[in-house]
Scaffold this motif. Structure first.
Motif, PDB file in Angstrom:
ATOM      1  N   THR A 220      63.291   1.376  59.188  1.00 17.97           N
ATOM      2  CA  THR A 220      62.936   0.393  60.210  1.00 17.97           C
ATOM      3  C   THR A 220      63.008   0.994  61.604  1.00 17.97           C
ATOM      4  O   THR A 220      62.075   0.864  62.410  1.00 17.97           O
ATOM      5  CB  THR A 220      63.873  -0.824  60.109  1.00 17.97           C
ATOM      6  N   VAL A 221      64.100   1.674  61.896  1.00 12.18           N
ATOM      7  CA  VAL A 221      64.269   2.287  63.213  1.00 12.18           C
ATOM      8  C   VAL A 221      63.219   3.367  63.447  1.00 12.18           C
ATOM      9  O   VAL A 221      62.562   3.406  64.501  1.00 12.18           O
ATOM     10  CB  VAL A 221      65.691   2.871  63.359  1.00 12.18           C
ATOM     11  N   ASP A 222      63.024   4.228  62.472  1.00  8.54           N
ATOM     12  CA  ASP A 222      62.087   5.336  62.661  1.00  8.54           C
ATOM     13  C   ASP A 222      60.638   4.864  62.716  1.00  8.54           C
ATOM     14  O   ASP A 222      59.817   5.443  63.429  1.00  8.54           O
ATOM     15  CB  ASP A 222      62.272   6.379  61.556  1.00  8.54           C
ATOM     16  N   TYR A 223      60.321   3.826  61.977  1.00  8.22           N
ATOM     17  CA  TYR A 223      58.960   3.293  62.044  1.00  8.22           C
ATOM     18  C   TYR A 223      58.680   2.740  63.440  1.00  8.22           C
ATOM     19  O   TYR A 223      57.608   2.992  64.024  1.00  8.22           O
ATOM     20  CB  TYR A 223      58.781   2.194  61.000  1.00  8.22           C
ATOM     21  N   LEU A 224      59.629   2.014  63.991  1.00 12.40           N
ATOM     22  CA  LEU A 224      59.423   1.430  65.316  1.00 12.40           C
ATOM     23  C   LEU A 224      59.354   2.497  66.397  1.00 12.40           C
ATOM     24  O   LEU A 224      58.466   2.467  67.262  1.00 12.40           O
ATOM     25  CB  LEU A 224      60.541   0.428  65.619  1.00 12.40           C
ATOM     26  N   ARG A 225      60.267   3.464  66.354  1.00 16.55           N
ATOM     27  CA  ARG A 225      60.326   4.420  67.465  1.00 16.55           C
ATOM     28  C   ARG A 225      59.349   5.585  67.291  1.00 16.55           C
ATOM     29  O   ARG A 225      58.822   6.101  68.284  1.00 16.55           O
ATOM     30  CB  ARG A 225      61.748   4.947  67.654  1.00 16.55           C
ATOM     31  N   GLN A 226      59.079   6.012  66.065  1.00 18.39           N
ATOM     32  CA  GLN A 226      58.242   7.191  65.851  1.00 18.39           C
ATOM     33  C   GLN A 226      56.802   6.844  65.508  1.00 18.39           C
ATOM     34  O   GLN A 226      55.871   7.477  66.017  1.00 18.39           O
ATOM     35  CB  GLN A 226      58.839   8.066  64.750  1.00 18.39           C
ATOM     36  N   VAL A 227      56.602   5.845  64.651  1.00 20.71           N
ATOM     37  CA  VAL A 227      55.245   5.496  64.239  1.00 20.71           C
ATOM     38  C   VAL A 227      54.582   4.587  65.260  1.00 20.71           C
ATOM     39  O   VAL A 227      53.453   4.819  65.673  1.00 20.71           O
ATOM     40  CB  VAL A 227      55.255   4.835  62.845  1.00 20.71           C
ATOM     41  N   ARG A 228      55.310   3.557  65.712  1.00 23.50           N
ATOM     42  CA  ARG A 228      54.719   2.588  66.632  1.00 23.50           C
ATOM     43  C   ARG A 228      54.987   2.898  68.098  1.00 23.50           C
ATOM     44  O   ARG A 228      54.410   2.264  68.980  1.00 23.50           O
ATOM     45  CB  ARG A 228      55.209   1.182  66.300  1.00 23.50           C
ATOM     46  N   GLY A 229      55.857   3.851  68.394  1.00 19.44           N
ATOM     47  CA  GLY A 229      56.066   4.261  69.776  1.00 19.44           C
ATOM     48  C   GLY A 229      56.813   3.270  70.635  1.00 19.44           C
ATOM     49  O   GLY A 229      56.667   3.263  71.869  1.00 19.44           O
ATOM     50  N   VAL A 230      57.637   2.418  70.023  1.00 22.17           N
ATOM     51  CA  VAL A 230      58.462   1.483  70.799  1.00 22.17           C
ATOM     52  C   VAL A 230      59.561   2.279  71.502  1.00 22.17           C
ATOM     53  O   VAL A 230      60.348   2.963  70.853  1.00 22.17           O
ATOM     54  CB  VAL A 230      59.082   0.410  69.870  1.00 22.17           C
ATOM     55  N   ASP A 231      59.607   2.224  72.815  1.00 23.37           N
ATOM     56  CA  ASP A 231      60.579   3.020  73.569  1.00 23.37           C
ATOM     57  C   ASP A 231      61.519   2.153  74.403  1.00 23.37           C
ATOM     58  O   ASP A 231      62.244   2.664  75.253  1.00 23.37           O
ATOM     59  CB  ASP A 231      59.880   4.043  74.461  1.00 23.37           C
ATOM     60  N   ASN A 232      61.510   0.835  74.144  1.00 18.86           N
ATOM     61  CA  ASN A 232      62.368  -0.062  74.924  1.00 18.86           C
ATOM     62  C   ASN A 232      63.381  -0.788  74.044  1.00 18.86           C
ATOM     63  O   ASN A 232      63.846  -1.873  74.391  1.00 18.86           O
ATOM     64  CB  ASN A 232      61.529  -1.070  75.719  1.00 18.86           C
ATOM     65  N   PHE A 233      63.747  -0.184  72.895  1.00 17.54           N
ATOM     66  CA  PHE A 233      64.752  -0.754  72.005  1.00 17.54           C
ATOM     67  C   PHE A 233      66.005   0.103  71.956  1.00 17.54           C
ATOM     68  O   PHE A 233      65.923   1.328  71.877  1.00 17.54           O
ATOM     69  CB  PHE A 233      64.217  -0.864  70.574  1.00 17.54           C
ATOM     70  N   LEU A 234      67.165  -0.546  71.996  1.00 14.76           N
ATOM     71  CA  LEU A 234      68.409   0.011  71.491  1.00 14.76           C
ATOM     72  C   LEU A 234      68.641  -0.638  70.135  1.00 14.76           C
ATOM     73  O   LEU A 234      68.251  -1.789  69.918  1.00 14.76           O
ATOM     74  CB  LEU A 234      69.579  -0.296  72.426  1.00 14.76           C
TER      75      LEU A 234
END
Length: 395
Positions: A220-234
Motif C-alpha cells: 500500500t505504501v509503495d504503491y502510493l509513493r512509488q507507483v502513483r507519486g503521492v508525495d504529501n503523505f506520512l
C-alpha cells in the motif's frame, strides 16, 4: 491499469514478499520514509518529532463535518470550537470520504480549510472488502467489517488485487488534487489498515497471518509513493493497545521502519472501574514513544475514548479527560506522545448508527453532568495544544 503502473508493481513484489526487515540503528537525521516527500510534508514530520515532550496535540475525527451543536458542515464550525473557543489541532477523516461511494461525504474543501487554518490532517482506513465489495447489502456485507479473509487476495497476483489497487487509485487521485489556494499539496498522515490486531476488519489478525498483513501494508505504501507519486503523505501504523504492552507484541505485525513514519495505537475503555485501562494507556504510550525515539519516528495515540456501547447507553465519566491527561503526564515517556485523537460526534442516523460523541458539547445535559467542565479543564492545561496553539507547522 497503465502498463507503467504494472511494471512498477512488479518491481515491488520481490521487496514486499521476501525476507525480513530489521530495524537497524536510527538515522542520524530522521526523515519521512518517502524520500520524495514534499517540503511541507517533511516540515510536518519534523514538527511532530520536535513536539514530542513539549505538549500533546488534541485531535478529533470529523472535527468540522459532523457534530451535535453545529449548523453547517462547510469546515467553519465544530463542537470543539463551540465548547472551548478553539478547533482541534489534528483533524481526522477517513477513506469513507474519499473512495466511492463516499458514504461520509466528500471532505476535500473542509480538509483544505483545516490546513489553511494551520491544522494537521490525518486519514484512517475503512476500505471495502475487495473480495466481496460487489455484494453490498445488509451491514457489514462487502464493507470493511465484512471479515471474509481478503489480505492474500489483495496482494499482487491475488484475485482481488485490481479491486484493491482501484481503491488506492482513488485515494492517490484525492491526495494529488488536495491543494491549497497557493497550489501547495496539503500534507496528510495516512493511517494504513489500522486496528489490524483485532478481528473486526477483513485485514485483522484472524483474517491474515502477520507476514500477509505486513506485505499488504508495504504494498500500500509503495504503491502510493512509488507507483502513483503521492508525495504529501506520512504513513502511520496503529494496532490496538496491547495487554501487556511489549515491544515483541508490537513488532509481530509491524511492517518495518522503511514503511512507517508514525507509531501509534488505538484503545477504547470502560466508563467505570477504568483505572487498569488508564494504566494500560500509559504503558502503551510509553512503549510507542520508546520505539519511535529509537527509530527516528513520531509517537501518537491514533484513537482513544470511552468504548462506544457505554457512550451510546448515555454513560459518562466527568473526569475522563483530566484522568487521561494526568495519566500521560505522570510518566516521563508516555507524556512524549505527539498527539491523541478522539472519535467523531455524530447525531442519530449518521451511517445508520446511534447518536454518540467523544467531545463534550455545550448542550444543557453536558453542563449538568460536569463533562463540559472536564473538557474545558483539559483544554486549559498548558500541556494540551489546540489549533490556535500551533506555530507555523509547514515551513
Amino acid at each position: 491499469m497503465q502498463i507503467m503502473q504494472k511494471a512498477a508493481i512488479g518491481a515491488l513484489v520481490g521487496l514486499l514478499l521476501g525476507g525480513c526487515v530489521s530495524a537497524g540503528p536510527a538515522p542520524a537525521e530522521p526523515s519521512p520514509v518517502d524520500s520524495a516527500a514534499s517540503p511541507q510534508t517533511r516540515a510536518l514530520f519534523h514538527f511532530l518529532r520536535q513536539q514530542m515532550g513539549e505538549g500533546i496535540l488534541f485531535g478529533h475525527q470529523h472535527e468540522t463535518t459532523q457534530g451535535l451543536t453545529i449548523e453547517t458542515t462547510d469546515g467553519t464550525q465544530s463542537d470543539t470550537y463551540n465548547s472551548v473557543g478553539d478547533f482541534a489541532a489534528v483533524y481526522g477523516w477517513d477513506t469513507l470520504s474519499i473512495v466511492e461511494p463516499k458514504i461520509e461525504g466528500d471532505i476535500t474543501e473542509q480538509a483544505i480549510k483545516a490546513y489553511e487554518r494551520g491544522g494537521i490532517i490525518t486519514i484512517s482506513t475503512h476500505l471495502d472488502n475487495p473480495l466481496t465489495e460487489d455484494q453490498k447489502g445488509i451491514f457489514p456485507a462487502g464493507t470493511s467489517w465484512d471479515t471474509t479473509p481478503a489480505v492474500e487476495a489483495a496482494l499482487p497476483g491475488g484475485e482481488a488485487h485490481e479491486v484493491y489497487t482501484g481503491y488506492l487509485d482513488q485515494l492517490a487521485q484525492w491526495a494529488l488534487n488536495l491543494k491549497a489556494e497557493d497550489g501547495t499539496a496539503v500534507p496528510v498522515i495516512y493511517r494504513v489498515l489500522h486496528e489490524n490486531t483485532g478481528n473486526w476488519f477483513w485485514w485483522g489478525a484472524d483474517q491474515s497471518t502477520p507476514e500477509q498483513y505486513k506485505a499488504l501494508y508495504r504494498f500500500t505504501v509503495d504503491y502510493l509513493r512509488q507507483v502513483r507519486g503521492v508525495d504529501n503523505f506520512l504513513y502511520a501504523y496503529s494496532p490496538n493497545a496491547f495487554w501487556p504492552a511489549t515491544e515483541a507484541a508490537y513488532e509481530e505485525r509491524y511492517p518495518g521502519d522503511q514503511w512507517v513514519d508514525v507509531l501509534g495505537f488505538d484503545t477504547y475503555g470502560p466508563v467505570a472501574d477504568n483505572a487498569d485501562w488508564f494504566r494500560n494507556v500509559r504503558d502503551n504510550a510509553a512503549l510507542v514513544v520508546r520505539m519511535a525515539e529509537a527509530r527516528g519516528k513520531v509517537a501518537a495515540i491514533a484513537e482513544i475514548g470511552i468504548r462506544a456501547p457505554d457512550v451510546e447507553a448515555g454513560k459518562y465519566d466527568n473526569c475522563w479527560y483530566r484522568k487521561l491527561l494526568q495519566t500521560l503526564k505522570s510518566d516521563e515517556q508516555a507524556r512524549k506522545i505527539a498527539y491523541l485523537l478522539v472519535w467523531r460526534n455524530a447525531p442519530e442516523g449518521v451511517n445508520g448508527g446511534k447518536p454518540h460523541y467523544w467531545v463534550p458539547t455545550t448542550l444543557p445535559h453536558e453542563r449538568e453532568r460536569g463533562t463540559l467542565e472536564d473538557f474545558r479543564a483539559f483544554y486549559q492545561d498548558d500541556f494540551t495544544l489546540f489549533n490556535s496553539d500551533l506555530p507555523e507547522v509547514y515551513n
